[in-house]
Design a protein around this motif. Structure first.
Motif, short mmCIF file in Angstrom:
data_model
loop_
_atom_site.label_atom_id
_atom_site.label_comp_id
_atom_site.label_asym_id
_atom_site.label_seq_id
_atom_site.Cartn_x
_atom_site.Cartn_y
_atom_site.Cartn_z
N MET A 1 11.17 -4.65 -5.86
CA MET A 1 10.48 -3.93 -6.91
C MET A 1 9.21 -3.79 -6.32
SD MET A 1 9.72 -5.15 -10.94
CE MET A 1 8.77 -6.45 -10.34
N LEU A 2 8.78 -2.29 -6.55
CA LEU A 2 7.42 -1.92 -6.24
C LEU A 2 6.41 -2.65 -6.92
CD1 LEU A 2 6.16 0.85 -4.79
CD2 LEU A 2 6.03 1.81 -7.02
N GLN A 3 5.48 -2.83 -5.97
CA GLN A 3 3.98 -3.69 -6.35
C GLN A 3 3.23 -2.51 -6.99
OE1 GLN A 3 2.00 -5.87 -3.80
NE2 GLN A 3 0.80 -7.11 -5.37
N MET A 4 3.06 -2.82 -7.94
CA MET A 4 1.93 -1.58 -8.71
C MET A 4 0.59 -2.08 -8.84
SD MET A 4 4.51 0.43 -11.41
CE MET A 4 3.66 2.04 -11.29
N LEU A 5 -0.12 -1.86 -7.84
CA LEU A 5 -1.78 -2.36 -8.06
C LEU A 5 -2.41 -1.48 -8.86
CD1 LEU A 5 -2.30 -2.81 -4.19
CD2 LEU A 5 -1.61 -4.40 -5.72
N PRO A 6 -3.20 -2.14 -9.68
CA PRO A 6 -3.96 -1.77 -10.85
C PRO A 6 -5.14 -0.63 -10.40
CG PRO A 6 -4.85 -3.97 -10.66
CD PRO A 6 -3.56 -3.52 -9.41
N SER A 7 -5.64 -0.77 -9.09
CA SER A 7 -6.64 0.02 -8.75
C SER A 7 -6.46 0.73 -7.32
CB SER A 7 -8.03 -0.80 -8.86
OG SER A 7 -7.71 -2.01 -8.00
N CYS A 8 -7.56 1.75 -7.12
CA CYS A 8 -7.62 2.38 -5.72
C CYS A 8 -8.01 1.23 -4.69
CB CYS A 8 -8.35 3.38 -5.84
SG CYS A 8 -8.79 4.28 -4.26
N GLU A 9 -7.74 1.14 -3.83
CA GLU A 9 -7.95 0.19 -2.69
C GLU A 9 -9.54 0.64 -1.93
OE1 GLU A 9 -5.43 -1.42 0.37
OE2 GLU A 9 -3.59 -1.24 -1.30
N CYS A 10 -9.84 2.27 -2.17
CA CYS A 10 -10.90 2.70 -1.61
C CYS A 10 -12.24 2.59 -2.62
CB CYS A 10 -10.50 3.88 -1.17
SG CYS A 10 -12.08 4.90 -0.35
N CYS A 11 -11.86 3.35 -3.81
CA CYS A 11 -13.12 3.24 -4.61
C CYS A 11 -12.94 2.19 -5.78
CB CYS A 11 -13.16 4.63 -5.17
SG CYS A 11 -11.98 5.26 -6.02
N ASP A 12 -11.89 1.57 -5.85
CA ASP A 12 -11.70 0.61 -7.05
C ASP A 12 -11.45 1.21 -8.47
OD1 ASP A 12 -11.24 -2.08 -7.62
OD2 ASP A 12 -13.26 -2.25 -8.17
N ARG A 13 -11.55 2.53 -8.57
CA ARG A 13 -11.12 3.09 -9.68
C ARG A 13 -9.68 2.60 -10.36
NH1 ARG A 13 -9.48 9.46 -9.84
NH2 ARG A 13 -8.54 8.57 -11.75
N ASP A 14 -9.61 2.54 -11.70
CA ASP A 14 -8.32 2.15 -12.20
C ASP A 14 -7.40 3.02 -12.17
OD1 ASP A 14 -9.60 -0.25 -13.10
OD2 ASP A 14 -9.99 0.34 -15.18
N LEU A 15 -6.21 2.33 -11.83
CA LEU A 15 -4.95 3.60 -11.64
C LEU A 15 -3.79 2.83 -12.45
CD1 LEU A 15 -4.87 4.15 -7.83
CD2 LEU A 15 -5.49 5.96 -9.54
#
Ligand SMILES: [Zn+2]
Ligand SMILES: [Zn+2]
Length: 81
Positions: A1-15
Motif C-alpha cells: 500500500m502506498l504510504q501517503m505522507l502528509p506534507s512536502c519533504e522540501c517545504c513542509d507544506r501540507d499535502l
C-alpha cells in the motif's frame, strides 16, 4: 500500500490525501508540485528517480486505510545541487 505522507519533504507544506499538488517518486518520497518542478527539476533528490503525480485516495478508503501522519521534512536537502 502506498504510504501517503502528509506534507512536502522540501517545504513542509501540507499535502492532504486528496491533494492534486502531491508528487511522489518510486520510493514514495513526497513533494509538492512547485518544489518538484521548480526546485527539484522533476528529479527526486533522495533517490534520483523521476516523480509522478500522486493519485488521490478515495475518501471511503481513508477510514480503513488512513494516510500516514508521519511528517518527513528535509529542508535544504537539494540546495546547492
Ligand atoms: Zn514543497
Ligand atoms: Zn525518492
Amino acid at each position: 500500500m502506498l504510504q501517503m505522507l502528509p506534507s512536502c519533504e522540501c517545504c513542509d507544506r501540507d499535502l492532504p490525501p486528496d491533494s492534486a499538488e502531491a508528487r511522489i517518486c518510486s520510493f514514495e518520497c513526497t513533494w509538492c508540485a512547485p518544489c518538484a518542478e521548480q526546485c527539484l527539476g522533476g528529479v527526486c533528490p533522495n533517490c534520483g528517480g523521476s516523480m509522478v503525480p500522486r493519485p488521490p485516495r478515495a475518501s471511503a478508503l481513508l477510514d480503513t486505510h488512513p494516510a500516514s501522519t508521519e511528517r518527513v521534512h528535509q529542508p535544504g536537502l537539494h540546495r546547492g545541487a
